[in-house]
Design an enzyme around this catalytic site. Structure first.
Site, mmCIF file in Angstrom:
data_model
loop_
_atom_site.group_PDB
_atom_site.id
_atom_site.type_symbol
_atom_site.label_atom_id
_atom_site.label_comp_id
_atom_site.label_asym_id
_atom_site.label_seq_id
_atom_site.Cartn_x
_atom_site.Cartn_y
_atom_site.Cartn_z
ATOM 1 N N ASP A 181 0.921 -1.134 0.000
ATOM 2 C CA ASP A 181 0.000 0.000 0.000
ATOM 3 C C ASP A 181 0.958 1.180 0.000
ATOM 4 O OD1 ASP A 181 -1.463 2.260 0.750
ATOM 5 O OD2 ASP A 181 -2.996 1.014 1.687
ATOM 6 N N HIS A 182 1.128 1.820 -1.154
ATOM 7 C CA HIS A 182 2.255 2.754 -1.263
ATOM 8 C C HIS A 182 2.116 3.947 -0.311
ATOM 9 C CE1 HIS A 182 -0.413 4.798 -4.080
ATOM 10 N NE2 HIS A 182 0.297 5.883 -3.871
ATOM 11 N N HIS A 244 -5.853 2.855 1.426
ATOM 12 C CA HIS A 244 -5.108 3.990 1.976
ATOM 13 C C HIS A 244 -5.798 4.633 3.188
ATOM 14 C CE1 HIS A 244 -3.191 3.308 -1.756
ATOM 15 N NE2 HIS A 244 -3.950 4.074 -2.494
#
Ligand SMILES: NC(=O)c1ccc[n+]([C@@H]2O[C@H](COP(=O)([O-])OP(=O)(O)OC[C@H]3O[C@@H](n4cnc5c(N)ncnc54)[C@H](OP(=O)(O)O)[C@@H]3O)[C@@H](O)[C@H]2O)c1
Length: 496
Positions: A181-182, A244
């Site tokens: 999950d960047h 996010h």
């Protein structure tokens, strides 16, 4: 520390590899985390040669580059020489045999000790078959580490996510799986823990006695651009909230970990997500708002439904706002308002922690008639700005004793921001190090789907009246009403 590993990138000709993975690997090379003992196999169906692949990798670095002459430099050429291309259809078993032979050869040539990172930069529907073949065709080594990095979206709901997880878990154990999950690779997101647990003044205020509400905004100014095909199957709830936003909520509401370790953090984050109330359909209807952008006021930007690749009657939401609550004792009852959308007034990701008013305003008797004490707000700017702001009340500077609001601000300078490693660079570095702190555990992913699924199901059962917001605004009016009914407003309101 310099690492030794073979990267096998599935989807080596794709957008993610080009824009993120090759530049990130290069930065790790520049910094010495990767040196002589690494190699990369890029695979996809296109029949590229190694020479062409080297050109692509060098171009990717140039396109990313802050230094114009990077493509010519000896360093880039040397870096690119570690890349090998293998044309490969992931459904074809034969190709894994060829892949294994190449992998074994490179392992020997570069002395990689059997360390392998498999990066699945491809559509998730391929994950199961790739994982199964890696195992059956014996690419997974019995010496060295074997780590699987996978991208979002991780399923479309709990059921499909579980199927996906079962498929990859048949070949890799949980501690070998690195779910990207960047957002978890972003400096300002990682800094939430430092802010909360590194400052007594903040740690002691982080509870329902002092916090009135928390607001999280992930606003994009762009529309769907060229991603309509993917977006039509996802929508803002799946694309932003399930991953996010819920990850951010877990970091904001988790109890203090005993130490900043992957295991501790994961346990606290899983607990935090388990404490988020799962709504009934009726509660989802009351507490969540969806939107889809129409044209902008000047009719220069087109409505979502007119974008190339979208359905003219599309029910896909480009905007979500909602209220979540935690049952976690220290923050129980504190509303967490979330908001994300495309074509909003401004691009900004920020978190506003709104504190309660003082019990008594002792200045009332002396202050100017309209002077009042504002709520203290701690703002965390995540991107594009990185920094903090704290709103306070102080004396007004006049003879009479009134108050006025001021704010203390810190913003990272452009030079400071440039020094911060990019999210993918950090995460690939962590994966090389075997550090899973900033990757999502299956229990987190599953719980996030449980929270989101009921909202999705509620919406899917009712037709939305789209479009319902003008491009360039902060979403539909209902998103403001969501807070207004609690006698609150969005702190971040560039429309105002
Ligand atoms: N791009 C981003 O910024 C981004 C951000 C977050 C997450 N993601 C996720 O990352 C993954 C990759 O995204 P992307 O944007 O890079 O997609 P993309 O540009 O469409 O790339 C897909 C890759 O898969 C390869 N491919 C497709 N079918 C194949 C097959 N049967 N056998 C072998 N290779 C095959 C394609 O190459 P050939 O056509 O040559 O076979 C291409 O290299 C997706 O899961 C996406 O959701 C992407």
């Amino acid at each position: 520390m310099t690492q030794q590993a073979l990267f096998i990138i599935f989807g080596g000709t794709g957008d993610l590899a080009y824009r993120k993975l090759y530049p990130s690997l290069f930065r790790l090379y520049e910094k010495g985390y990767l040196k002589d003992n690494f190699a990369v196999i890029g695979t996809a169906r296109r029949p590229w040669t190694n020479d062409h692949y080297h050109e692509v990798v060098m171009n990717a670095i140039a396109d990313d580059g802050h230094e114009a002459d990077r493509t010519n430099s000896e360093l880039v050429r040397k870096f690119a020489s570690h890349f090998y291309y293998q044309s490969h259809n992931v459904n074809d078993t034969e190709h894994y045999v060829a892949l294994r032979k190449l992998a074994d050869k490179l392992d020997e040539k570069y002395e990689l000790k059997g360390n392998r990172i498999y990066y699945l930069a491809m559509a998730p529907r391929f994950f199961g078959t790739i994982a199964a073949h890696l195992k059956s065709e014996k690419l997974i080594t019995d010496h060295g580490f074997n780590r699987l990095i996978i991208e979002k979206p991780f399923g479309r709901d709990l059921k499909t996510a579980k199927e996906l997880n079962d498929a990859i878990s048949a070949a890799f154990s949980e501690d070998q799986i690195y779910r990207i999950d960047h957002y978890l690779g972003k400096e300002a997101i990682q800094s939430i823990a430092a802010l909360r647990f590194g400052n007594q003044v903040i740690a002691s205020l982080w509870n329902k006695e002092h916090i009135d509400n928390i607001q999280i905004t992930l606003a994009e100014s762009l529309g769907v651009e060229e991603r309509a095909g993917y977006y039509e199957t996802a929508g803002a709830l799946r694309d932003m909230v399930q991953n996010h936003i819920l990850q951010i909520i877990s970091l904001l509401t988790m109890e203090r970990p005993r130490a900043y370790t992957a295991g501790e953090l994961r346990d606290r984050k899983v607990e935090a997500l388990q404490n988020i109330k799962i709504y009934s359909e009726e509660e989802a209807r009351q507490n969540f708002v969806r939107g889809q952008y129409g044209e902008d006021a000047d009719q220069e930007q087109q409505a979502y439904r007119n974008e190339e690749g979208t359905d003219a009657q599309s029910q896909i939401e480009t905007f979500v706002a909602g209220k979540l609550v935690t049952t976690n004792e220290s923050l129980a009852g504190v509303p967490i308002y979330v908001r994300t959308g495309k074509r909003l007034a401004q691009k900004s990701t920020q978190i506003n922690v709104v504190f309660k008013n003082v019990d008594q305003n002792i200045f009332k008797s002396v202050a100017d008639a309209d002077a009042k004490l504002l709520q203290n707000v701690l703002t965390l700017y995540i991107e594009p700005d990185q920094g903090y702001r704290f709103d306070l009340n102080v004396k007004n500077g006049n003879q009479s004793y009134g108050t006025m609001p001021i704010h203390l601000e810190y913003h990272k300078s452009a030079a400071e921001k440039a020094k911060v490693p990019e999210a993918y660079e950090k995460l690939i570095h962590d994966a090389l190090d075997g550090n899973r702190t900033n990757f999502a555990h299956w229990h987190e992913v599953a719980q996030a789907w449980r929270i989101v699924d009921v909202i999705r199901q509620t919406w899917d059962s009712e037709e939305a009246e789209f479009p319902n917001y003008v491009s360039g605004t902060m979403g539909p009016q209902a998103a403001n009403e969501l807070l207004a009914r609690d006698h609150r407003t969005w702190v971040y309101n560039p429309n105002r």
